[in-house]
Design a protein around this motif. Sequence first.
Motif, mmCIF file in Angstrom:
data_model
loop_
_atom_site.group_PDB
_atom_site.id
_atom_site.type_symbol
_atom_site.label_atom_id
_atom_site.label_comp_id
_atom_site.label_asym_id
_atom_site.label_seq_id
_atom_site.Cartn_x
_atom_site.Cartn_y
_atom_site.Cartn_z
ATOM 1 N N SER A 40 5.410 -2.496 -12.980
ATOM 2 C CA SER A 40 4.214 -2.837 -11.881
ATOM 3 C C SER A 40 4.737 -3.159 -10.030
ATOM 4 O O SER A 40 4.220 -4.132 -10.798
ATOM 5 N N ARG A 41 6.096 -2.697 -10.087
ATOM 6 C CA ARG A 41 6.173 -3.352 -9.007
ATOM 7 C C ARG A 41 5.311 -3.704 -7.355
ATOM 8 O O ARG A 41 4.723 -5.021 -6.896
ATOM 9 N N ALA A 42 4.474 -2.812 -7.072
ATOM 10 C CA ALA A 42 3.339 -2.313 -6.083
ATOM 11 C C ALA A 42 2.217 -2.104 -7.030
ATOM 12 O O ALA A 42 1.338 -0.974 -7.737
ATOM 13 N N ILE A 43 1.101 -2.680 -7.131
ATOM 14 C CA ILE A 43 -0.426 -2.487 -7.298
ATOM 15 C C ILE A 43 -1.319 -2.084 -6.419
ATOM 16 O O ILE A 43 -1.768 -3.179 -5.119
ATOM 17 N N HIS A 44 -0.884 -0.869 -5.400
ATOM 18 C CA HIS A 44 -1.817 -0.497 -4.359
ATOM 19 C C HIS A 44 -3.359 0.462 -4.952
ATOM 20 O O HIS A 44 -3.880 1.049 -5.581
ATOM 21 N N PHE A 45 -4.548 -0.370 -4.063
ATOM 22 C CA PHE A 45 -5.762 -0.758 -3.697
ATOM 23 C C PHE A 45 -5.771 0.490 -3.574
ATOM 24 O O PHE A 45 -5.438 0.418 -2.298
ATOM 25 N N PHE A 46 -7.289 1.384 -3.534
ATOM 26 C CA PHE A 46 -7.759 1.619 -3.120
ATOM 27 C C PHE A 46 -9.428 2.276 -3.025
ATOM 28 O O PHE A 46 -9.314 1.706 -4.372
ATOM 29 N N HIS A 289 -2.072 -1.520 2.161
ATOM 30 C CA HIS A 289 -1.401 -0.315 2.962
ATOM 31 C C HIS A 289 -0.128 0.267 2.071
ATOM 32 O O HIS A 289 0.546 -0.516 1.583
ATOM 33 N N PRO A 290 -0.334 1.635 2.418
ATOM 34 C CA PRO A 290 1.027 2.868 1.912
ATOM 35 C C PRO A 290 2.330 1.363 2.294
ATOM 36 O O PRO A 290 3.233 2.057 2.029
ATOM 37 N N LYS A 291 2.072 1.330 3.755
ATOM 38 C CA LYS A 291 3.676 0.594 3.498
ATOM 39 C C LYS A 291 4.018 -0.987 3.723
ATOM 40 O O LYS A 291 5.665 -1.355 3.415
ATOM 41 N N GLN A 292 2.624 -1.420 2.573
ATOM 42 C CA GLN A 292 3.348 -1.956 1.826
ATOM 43 C C GLN A 292 4.309 -2.088 0.295
ATOM 44 O O GLN A 292 4.781 -2.958 0.049
ATOM 45 N N ILE A 293 3.723 -0.250 -0.188
ATOM 46 C CA ILE A 293 4.789 -0.392 -1.365
ATOM 47 C C ILE A 293 6.048 -0.079 -1.085
ATOM 48 O O ILE A 293 6.929 -0.621 -1.950
ATOM 49 N N GLU A 294 6.662 0.292 -0.370
ATOM 50 C CA GLU A 294 8.147 0.903 0.180
ATOM 51 C C GLU A 294 8.515 -0.938 -0.210
ATOM 52 O O GLU A 294 9.539 -0.931 -0.255
ATOM 53 N N ILE A 295 7.526 -1.945 0.462
ATOM 54 C CA ILE A 295 8.388 -3.154 0.603
ATOM 55 C C ILE A 295 8.726 -3.940 -0.621
ATOM 56 O O ILE A 295 9.815 -4.540 -0.614
ATOM 57 N N ALA A 296 7.344 -3.389 -1.412
ATOM 58 C CA ALA A 296 6.698 -4.059 -3.223
ATOM 59 C C ALA A 296 8.032 -3.614 -3.455
ATOM 60 O O ALA A 296 8.937 -4.274 -4.175
#
Length: 366
Positions: A40-46, A289-296
Motif C-alpha cells: 500500500s505504497r500509495a493510497i490514491h484519493f478520488f 494527484h496521479p503524479k504523486q503515485i509514481e513518486i510514492a
Amino acid sequence: MGAVTGRYGVAMSHKSPKDFFAPLAVGAPTPPREIPARPSRAIHFFDPSNPKMAAKVPAMVGTVDVLLGNLEDAVKADNKVAAREGLVEIAKATDFGPTQLWTRINSLDSPWVLDDLITLVTEIGDKLDVVMVPKVQGPEDIHYVDRILAQLEAKGGVERPILIHAILETARGVANVEDIALASPRMQGISLGPADLAADRKMKTTRVGGGHPGYLVRQDPKDGDIQGERTIFQQDLWHYTIAKMVDACAEAGIYPYYGPFGDITDVVAAEDQFRNAFLLGCVGTWSLHPKQIEIANRVFSPSVEDIKHARRVVAAMGDGTGAVMLDGKMEDDASLKQCLVLVDLAEELAAIDPKLKELYDTIEVD
C-alpha cells in the motif's frame, strides 16, 4: 494485575483475552489475528461525486496499490450523498484485481457517517477492504466503528472482516496513539493528518505536510561573526509525530503511513517527505494527484542497491548468529534483522508489481 482499557473501553481485569478476537455481532466474520501484508505504497484519493475522477478509476486499477473513495473533508456538504452513491456505483462496476478499495468516511461527529457505514457495508462490503476513520481521538472511536461494522457485516452477509484505518489529526489522538493502535483486531494502520493536527496544536504553519523555512537550525558563527554567512538546515516539523506513530504501529503489528503532501507542484519536496517517512518506518503515503503515485511507488520500494546489500548480508550471516565483516563493516544479528525487513518487503512488492519483480530478479549477489 491492574485494570487496562480494552476493546470495549472498560476495565479488562476479569475479561478473557480470547474474547478480543470474538465477533462483535452474531453472524459477523471472525476478526483477523494478523493484518495481511498487502502493499500500500500509495493510497490514491478520488472524489466519487466528481464524474471526471470517477471515470478514471477503472484505468487506474493495477497502477496503484490502493484506490480510496473519499467522502469526507474534500467533498462539499451538498455532495455527500452523491459521493456515497457514486462510490457504490464505482465499486459494483469495477473489478479491482490487485488494487485495494478503501474509503474515508465522514467524521464520527457528522450527520453523514452512519449513512456512510450502513450504505457501504451492506451494498459493497464484499469489495471494501478498509474504512479510514478521520479525527480519531482515542480507542473509544475505534470501538464504536468496530461494533457497527460487525453488525452491518452480519446484516449484509459480508464474509470477511472490513479493516479500520485511523487518522491522527488531533493532539489528543497523538497522545492516545498507542491505545488507538491496540483498540481492535480490525486495526490495519494509522496515517498522519498534518493539516488538521497543525490547527489543533495551534502550530504556526498553513502548509499541508512538509517542512517550513522558519523551522530550522543555524550553523554556529565563525570567529564570533554572527552576521557572517552561516549555513541553515531546515528541520522536519513532523519527525516526532511520525516516529511516535511508527512505534505504536510496530507494537500493535499494524502499518504506519505518512498522509498528504499538499503542494502538488513541488514533486522534489514531496519525494523528500515521503523518503523521510519511509526511512522512519512508514509503508506508504497518500496520493492527491496521479503524479504523486509514481513518486510514492518508487520511494516506498527498496532500491536495487539496498536489496543487493541486504541479500549479501543474509547470505553471509548463514544461521544468523555471530558476526561477519562485509566491505569493511561489521554485520551481526541486528544487521540481519534490518536486512530481512527490506528483503521481505521486496518479495511482497515483487508479487504484485511485475516491473519491480523484473528489476529485483536481475540482482546478483557476489
